[in-house]
Scaffold this motif. Structure first.
Motif, PDB file in Angstrom:
ATOM      1  N   MET A  10      38.244  27.201  -1.445  1.00  0.00           N
ATOM      2  CA  MET A  10      39.156  28.323  -1.677  1.00  0.00           C
ATOM      3  C   MET A  10      38.843  29.086  -2.962  1.00  0.00           C
ATOM      4  O   MET A  10      39.537  30.042  -3.290  1.00  0.00           O
ATOM      5  N   THR A  11      37.795  28.678  -3.662  1.00  0.00           N
ATOM      6  CA  THR A  11      37.439  29.351  -4.906  1.00  0.00           C
ATOM      7  C   THR A  11      36.484  30.511  -4.627  1.00  0.00           C
ATOM      8  O   THR A  11      35.991  30.672  -3.516  1.00  0.00           O
ATOM      9  N   VAL A  12      36.217  31.294  -5.662  1.00  0.00           N
ATOM     10  CA  VAL A  12      35.420  32.506  -5.504  1.00  0.00           C
ATOM     11  C   VAL A  12      33.946  32.146  -5.313  1.00  0.00           C
ATOM     12  O   VAL A  12      33.301  31.589  -6.204  1.00  0.00           O
ATOM     13  N   HIS A  13      33.437  32.460  -4.130  1.00  0.00           N
ATOM     14  CA  HIS A  13      32.043  32.207  -3.772  1.00  0.00           C
ATOM     15  C   HIS A  13      31.635  33.302  -2.793  1.00  0.00           C
ATOM     16  O   HIS A  13      32.110  33.328  -1.660  1.00  0.00           O
ATOM     17  N   PHE A  14      30.777  34.200  -3.244  1.00  0.00           N
ATOM     18  CA  PHE A  14      30.339  35.299  -2.392  1.00  0.00           C
ATOM     19  C   PHE A  14      29.067  34.918  -1.634  1.00  0.00           C
ATOM     20  O   PHE A  14      28.235  34.177  -2.147  1.00  0.00           O
ATOM     21  N   ASP A  15      28.933  35.445  -0.442  1.00  0.00           N
ATOM     22  CA  ASP A  15      27.779  35.125   0.402  1.00  0.00           C
ATOM     23  C   ASP A  15      26.464  35.449  -0.291  1.00  0.00           C
ATOM     24  O   ASP A  15      25.552  34.632  -0.303  1.00  0.00           O
ATOM     25  N   GLU A  16      26.357  36.625  -0.848  1.00  0.00           N
ATOM     26  CA  GLU A  16      25.107  37.048  -1.470  1.00  0.00           C
ATOM     27  C   GLU A  16      24.989  36.604  -2.928  1.00  0.00           C
ATOM     28  O   GLU A  16      23.917  36.261  -3.395  1.00  0.00           O
ATOM     29  N   LEU A  17      26.100  36.583  -3.648  1.00  0.00           N
ATOM     30  CA  LEU A  17      26.064  36.298  -5.089  1.00  0.00           C
ATOM     31  C   LEU A  17      26.277  34.839  -5.451  1.00  0.00           C
ATOM     32  O   LEU A  17      26.026  34.443  -6.586  1.00  0.00           O
ATOM     33  N   GLY A  18      26.791  34.053  -4.515  1.00  0.00           N
ATOM     34  CA  GLY A  18      27.049  32.650  -4.793  1.00  0.00           C
ATOM     35  C   GLY A  18      28.353  32.455  -5.547  1.00  0.00           C
ATOM     36  O   GLY A  18      29.218  33.327  -5.566  1.00  0.00           O
ATOM     37  N   PRO A  19      28.507  31.287  -6.206  1.00  0.00           N
ATOM     38  CA  PRO A  19      29.751  30.997  -6.917  1.00  0.00           C
ATOM     39  C   PRO A  19      29.935  31.939  -8.105  1.00  0.00           C
ATOM     40  O   PRO A  19      28.982  32.274  -8.794  1.00  0.00           O
ATOM     41  N   VAL A  20      31.193  32.364  -8.314  1.00  0.00           N
ATOM     42  CA  VAL A  20      31.498  33.281  -9.405  1.00  0.00           C
ATOM     43  C   VAL A  20      32.473  32.635 -10.382  1.00  0.00           C
ATOM     44  O   VAL A  20      32.170  32.490 -11.554  1.00  0.00           O
ATOM     45  N   HIS A  21      33.668  32.253  -9.887  1.00  0.00           N
ATOM     46  CA  HIS A  21      34.684  31.618 -10.731  1.00  0.00           C
ATOM     47  C   HIS A  21      35.218  30.387 -10.005  1.00  0.00           C
ATOM     48  O   HIS A  21      35.432  30.439  -8.798  1.00  0.00           O
ATOM     49  N   PRO A  22      35.523  29.315 -10.734  1.00  0.00           N
ATOM     50  CA  PRO A  22      36.032  28.103 -10.082  1.00  0.00           C
ATOM     51  C   PRO A  22      37.549  28.128  -9.915  1.00  0.00           C
ATOM     52  O   PRO A  22      38.240  27.139 -10.166  1.00  0.00           O
ATOM     53  N   VAL A  23      38.098  29.284  -9.504  1.00  0.00           N
ATOM     54  CA  VAL A  23      39.538  29.435  -9.328  1.00  0.00           C
ATOM     55  C   VAL A  23      39.845  29.964  -7.927  1.00  0.00           C
ATOM     56  O   VAL A  23      38.976  30.490  -7.240  1.00  0.00           O
ATOM     57  N   TYR A  24      41.105  29.844  -7.544  1.00  0.00           N
ATOM     58  CA  TYR A  24      41.627  30.318  -6.262  1.00  0.00           C
ATOM     59  C   TYR A  24      41.261  31.791  -6.084  1.00  0.00           C
ATOM     60  O   TYR A  24      41.573  32.631  -6.928  1.00  0.00           O
ATOM     61  N   ALA A  25      40.558  32.097  -5.017  1.00  0.00           N
ATOM     62  CA  ALA A  25      40.045  33.444  -4.773  1.00  0.00           C
ATOM     63  C   ALA A  25      41.131  34.377  -4.249  1.00  0.00           C
ATOM     64  O   ALA A  25      41.992  33.973  -3.465  1.00  0.00           O
ATOM     65  N   THR A  26      41.036  35.617  -4.650  1.00  0.00           N
ATOM     66  CA  THR A  26      41.972  36.635  -4.161  1.00  0.00           C
ATOM     67  C   THR A  26      41.886  36.751  -2.645  1.00  0.00           C
ATOM     68  O   THR A  26      42.908  36.876  -1.960  1.00  0.00           O
ATOM     69  N   TYR A  27      40.686  36.683  -2.080  1.00  0.00           N
ATOM     70  CA  TYR A  27      40.558  36.799  -0.622  1.00  0.00           C
ATOM     71  C   TYR A  27      41.171  35.594   0.087  1.00  0.00           C
ATOM     72  O   TYR A  27      41.665  35.720   1.208  1.00  0.00           O
ATOM     73  N   THR A  28      41.199  34.434  -0.579  1.00  0.00           N
ATOM     74  CA  THR A  28      41.866  33.274   0.015  1.00  0.00           C
ATOM     75  C   THR A  28      43.378  33.465  -0.032  1.00  0.00           C
ATOM     76  O   THR A  28      44.085  33.110   0.917  1.00  0.00           O
ATOM     77  N   MET A  29      43.868  34.033  -1.132  1.00  0.00           N
ATOM     78  CA  MET A  29      45.295  34.335  -1.220  1.00  0.00           C
ATOM     79  C   MET A  29      45.684  35.308  -0.099  1.00  0.00           C
ATOM     80  O   MET A  29      46.722  35.124   0.545  1.00  0.00           O
ATOM     81  N   ALA A  30      44.854  36.311   0.150  1.00  0.00           N
ATOM     82  CA  ALA A  30      45.129  37.266   1.229  1.00  0.00           C
ATOM     83  C   ALA A  30      45.224  36.538   2.569  1.00  0.00           C
ATOM     84  O   ALA A  30      46.128  36.804   3.381  1.00  0.00           O
ATOM     85  N   LYS A  31      44.315  35.604   2.795  1.00  0.00           N
ATOM     86  CA  LYS A  31      44.344  34.817   4.036  1.00  0.00           C
ATOM     87  C   LYS A  31      45.648  34.030   4.139  1.00  0.00           C
ATOM     88  O   LYS A  31      46.284  33.992   5.195  1.00  0.00           O
ATOM     89  N   HIS A  32      46.066  33.420   3.038  1.00  0.00           N
ATOM     90  CA  HIS A  32      47.303  32.641   3.061  1.00  0.00           C
ATOM     91  C   HIS A  32      48.528  33.534   3.236  1.00  0.00           C
ATOM     92  O   HIS A  32      49.492  33.139   3.896  1.00  0.00           O
ATOM     93  N   PHE A  33      48.507  34.745   2.684  1.00  0.00           N
ATOM     94  CA  PHE A  33      49.605  35.684   2.927  1.00  0.00           C
ATOM     95  C   PHE A  33      49.680  36.007   4.418  1.00  0.00           C
ATOM     96  O   PHE A  33      50.763  36.013   5.008  1.00  0.00           O
TER      97      PHE A  33
END
Length: 149
Positions: free
Chosen positions: A20-43
């Motif tokens: 659920m942390t920030v990991h982009f397909d092309e860029l790889g891991p960015v931040h070891p925290v709950y991703a905004t896009y995961t929050m959107a999914k949970h909303f």
């Protein structure tokens, strides 16, 4: 759709995982925290949880929009409660105000979701296999440079 009372809620309890942390397909891991896009999914999931209790036989719901304002970080292992609260039903659309809150009451995010309710047959006509196949098959317009008469 069975009427949804303004203020009706559905909740989703979440424990943040590495997936659920920030990991982009092309860029790889960015931040070891709950991703905004995961929050959107949970909303969206919490809103759907509310909607499912109000669908009549033969109806289906589909997401129309989601907005997220990410207010604070959460780390792997943190617990959150995501709540979707009905703020409006207009025609076939259910709008929910959503929040993500930690056990201490800190608001981590807020936003909205809108879902549309359609007859299952109409939804399948728009997104089912036949619709996908129609999109993939270009219309027959004859060969370039030749008349189709």
């Amino acid at each position: 759709m069975i009427p949804v009372a303004a203020g009706a809620t559905a909740e989703l309890d979440v424990v943040v995982t590495p997936e659920m942390t920030v990991h982009f397909d092309e860029l790889g891991p960015v931040h070891p925290v709950y991703a905004t896009y995961t929050m959107a999914k949970h909303f969206e999931e919490a809103g759907r949880k509310l909607l499912l209790r109000h669908l009549e036989p033969g109806e289906a719901g589909i997401g129309r929009s989601v907005s997220v304002e990410h207010l604070g970080p959460s780390w792997v292992g943190d617990r959150l409660r995501v709540t979707a609260r009905c703020v409006e039903v207009q025609g076939n659309r259910l709008t929910c105000a959503c929040t993500a809150v930690d056990p201490g009451g800190r608001e981590l995010g807020r936003g909205t979701t809108v879902q549309a309710v359609l007859p299952e047959e109409a939804l399948q006509a728009r997104i089912g296999a036949a619709a996908r196949d129609r999109r993939r098959t270009p219309p027959d317009r004859g060969e370039p440079g030749h008349s189709s008469r």
